[in-house]
Design a protein around this motif. Structure first.
Motif, short mmCIF file in Angstrom:
data_model
loop_
_atom_site.label_atom_id
_atom_site.label_comp_id
_atom_site.label_asym_id
_atom_site.label_seq_id
_atom_site.Cartn_x
_atom_site.Cartn_y
_atom_site.Cartn_z
N TYR A 5 -62.60 61.50 99.29
CA TYR A 5 -61.28 61.97 99.31
C TYR A 5 -61.74 63.51 98.56
O TYR A 5 -62.03 63.64 97.47
CB TYR A 5 -60.38 61.28 99.16
N LEU A 6 -60.50 64.01 99.68
CA LEU A 6 -60.48 65.66 98.80
C LEU A 6 -58.58 65.26 98.71
O LEU A 6 -57.81 64.76 99.01
CB LEU A 6 -60.16 66.66 99.54
N LEU A 8 -55.32 66.56 97.07
CA LEU A 8 -54.78 68.13 97.00
C LEU A 8 -53.56 68.10 96.31
O LEU A 8 -52.89 67.84 97.57
CB LEU A 8 -55.15 68.46 98.67
N ARG A 21 -57.09 73.74 104.88
CA ARG A 21 -58.15 73.14 103.71
C ARG A 21 -57.92 71.26 104.19
O ARG A 21 -59.19 70.96 103.87
CB ARG A 21 -57.42 72.75 102.44
N ALA A 22 -57.36 70.54 104.47
CA ALA A 22 -57.75 69.54 105.23
C ALA A 22 -58.81 69.44 106.35
O ALA A 22 -59.38 69.22 106.33
CB ALA A 22 -56.12 68.84 105.57
N ALA A 25 -62.67 70.03 105.07
CA ALA A 25 -62.08 68.73 104.22
C ALA A 25 -62.85 68.03 105.35
O ALA A 25 -64.39 67.33 104.75
CB ALA A 25 -61.77 68.14 103.63
N GLU A 26 -62.08 67.76 106.32
CA GLU A 26 -62.22 66.96 107.32
C GLU A 26 -63.62 67.36 108.16
O GLU A 26 -65.16 65.86 107.71
CB GLU A 26 -61.50 66.70 108.96
N ILE A 33 -58.12 62.02 102.18
CA ILE A 33 -57.50 63.48 101.61
C ILE A 33 -56.19 62.16 100.74
O ILE A 33 -55.69 61.33 101.53
CB ILE A 33 -57.12 64.09 101.89
N LEU A 66 -59.57 62.26 109.42
CA LEU A 66 -59.50 62.38 107.96
C LEU A 66 -58.39 61.11 107.89
O LEU A 66 -57.33 60.94 108.18
CB LEU A 66 -58.60 63.74 107.45
N TYR A 252 -61.69 60.40 94.67
CA TYR A 252 -60.80 61.46 94.75
C TYR A 252 -61.20 62.56 94.25
O TYR A 252 -61.31 62.92 92.47
CB TYR A 252 -59.48 61.37 94.07
#
Length: 283
Positions: A5-6, A8, A21-22, A25-26, A33, A66, A252
């Protein structure tokens, strides 16, 4: 298998940059996230910070795969019947991609400023226990509609009373970055809850100066102690493999460069995809 997981915090960044950014990340293979939940940015009251459930809903609408959650929502900010309804709604809207992360609150100064919550940490944890009981009852039939998808409960904290709630209610237990040295002692107290950790990373991408990355990362986040790890892809693979060997099933990842898109892409390509089933975008 490790889930990625990011982490953020929605501080300072415009909403459009958070969405970008999401989506990065995906595409990079992150599984989810997570955002923070504060009424003002901790230690930075003049900075912008977006409301936690609203930003989660917006990001859910702008992504496809995500999972969306928080480390963690503050129990004091939301009446439990309202929170139970919000969680069911966001889970349905995202086709089951919402995790409900909860904690008892970590920034008492905002309780006083905004007249919410209690200063006594014991009372806050006791209240969280009552609210968890209520939320699970609402989901079991006390509200309509009930959850159409499982809503995993993620509890964050490491105190004795919190660990009892983890063992009773949680699907996931998260250990915050500044307490990672407590993992070996607490890992046996989680009951059936799976273990996740929050980890600050100073990632030395290919072509960057590792010493410079470390210097900036330590200057910004050295106060996290073992919660900060710096290195190139090989060093980070070894680090996270060591955590996985201790029973950690979800990381995370919190980036010291505030999750620059190129960092997310290279971390996905050079770290995540070196783990079994890593690279969610390819599944």
């Amino acid at each position: 298998m490790v889930e990625w997981y990011l982490f953020l915090p929605q501080v300072r960044l415009p909403v459009a940059d958070i969405v970008d950014r999401a989506q990065c990340a995906e595409a990079a293979g992150f599984d989810g996230i997570a955002f923070i939940d504060h009424l003002e940015a901790p230690g930075q009251p003049d900075e912008n910070i977006w409301e936690a459930m609203s930003i989660a809903g917006w990001v859910a609408a702008k992504t496809q795969r995500l999972r969306i959650g928080h480390l963690v929502l503050c129990d004091a900010f939301r009446q439990p019947a309202v929170l139970a309804k919000q969680a069911v709604t966001l889970s349905a809207a995202s086709d089951g991609r919402f995790d409900l992360g909860l904690g008892s609150g970590s920034w008492p100064a905002e309780f006083t400023k905004f007249e919410v919550g209690q200063q006594d940490p014991v009372a806050r944890v006791e209240q969280l226990g009552r609210h968890l009981e209520s939320i699970t009852e609402y989901w079991a039939g006390g509200q309509n509609p009930g959850p159409a998808h499982p809503i995993p409960l993620v509890l964050g904290g490491s105190g004795r009373r919190m660990m009892k709630l983890v063992a009773e209610y949680a699907d996931w237990w998260n250990l915050q970055a500044n307490h990672l040295d407590r993992l070996p002692r607490l890992a046996g107290s989680t009951g059936s809850a799976r273990i996740s950790i929050q980890q600050m990373v100073g990632f030395a991408r290919a072509g960057t100066d590792p010493d410079a990355v470390r210097e900036v990362s330590v200057r910004r986040f050295g106060h996290l102690g073992p919660g900060l790890v710096c290195g190139d892809a090989d060093e980070l693979i070894a680090h996270f493999a060591g955590l996985a060997a201790q029973g950690v099933e979800r990381c995370y990842v919190w980036f010291a460069d505030f999750a620059a898109p190129q960092t997310l892409r290279e971390f996905g390509e050079s770290v995540i995809r070196n783990f079994p089933n890593g690279g969610g975008a390819l599944r």
